[in-house]
Design a protein around this motif. Structure first.
Motif, short mmCIF file in Angstrom:
data_model
loop_
_atom_site.label_atom_id
_atom_site.label_comp_id
_atom_site.label_asym_id
_atom_site.label_seq_id
_atom_site.Cartn_x
_atom_site.Cartn_y
_atom_site.Cartn_z
N MET A 188 -21.97 16.24 70.29
CA MET A 188 -22.54 16.66 69.80
C MET A 188 -24.11 17.39 70.73
O MET A 188 -24.57 18.50 70.76
N GLN A 189 -24.24 16.15 71.01
CA GLN A 189 -25.68 16.26 71.72
C GLN A 189 -25.64 17.46 73.37
O GLN A 189 -26.36 17.95 73.16
N ALA A 190 -24.65 17.23 73.65
CA ALA A 190 -23.99 17.70 75.24
C ALA A 190 -24.59 19.25 74.59
O ALA A 190 -25.15 20.11 74.93
N LEU A 191 -23.77 20.15 73.47
CA LEU A 191 -23.55 21.15 72.67
C LEU A 191 -25.28 21.65 72.41
O LEU A 191 -24.72 22.66 72.84
N GLY A 192 -25.90 20.81 71.94
CA GLY A 192 -26.95 21.52 71.37
C GLY A 192 -27.85 21.63 72.51
O GLY A 192 -29.08 22.47 72.69
N GLN A 193 -28.07 21.50 73.63
CA GLN A 193 -28.48 21.59 74.51
C GLN A 193 -28.97 22.46 75.60
O GLN A 193 -29.16 22.90 75.93
N GLU A 194 -27.06 23.30 75.14
CA GLU A 194 -26.92 24.38 76.18
C GLU A 194 -26.93 25.35 74.95
O GLU A 194 -26.54 25.07 74.31
#
Length: 124
Positions: free
Chosen positions: A96-102
């Motif tokens: 979720m964090q990785a997808l939220g950054q990009e």
């Protein structure tokens, strides 16, 4: 496995792509994207050899370096470590964090959905 530093990972990425390379070849690749000296590249690669991250063929005058670990193993180890230390062991929080950054493209989201579908099929 010894955890590579950011600079070591940059060098490993070049070696994974090329298969093997001299310090000069690696340095020329690095110099395209960052301001670094040849002696710095040499020193980092010597340290990497000592740490067991790369192997070195010393038969010719310019030593040839090869990655001592494959890309997938290294990435898996780094992700596992990051997930455990920064996300309390939660794969969900990490993703979720990785997808939220990009801002993933439609194609990337389609690939992620297909991957999730495969994971679900394995569970059933």
């Amino acid at each position: 496995m010894t955890k590579p530093t950011e600079s070591e990972l940059e060098i490993l990425a070049i070696l994974w792509e090329l298969g093997e390379a001299s310090v000069r070849q690696v340095h020329e690749r690095l110099a395209k994207t960052k301001d670094t000296g040849y002696t710095t590249t040499l020193k980092i690669m010597q340290i990497m050899h000592t740490k067991g991250l790369v192997s070195r063929d010393e038969k010719s005058r310019s030593h040839i370096y090869r990655p001592a670990t494959n890309q997938k193993e290294t990435q898996s180890s780094l992700i596992k470590n990051l997930m455990n230390t920064a996300f309390g062991g939660s794969a969900q929080n990490l993703v979720m964090q990785a997808l939220g950054q990009e801002n993933p493209s439609k194609e990337e989201l389609d690939e992620i959905r297909a991957f999730l579908d495969q994971l679900e099929k394995k569970k059933s």
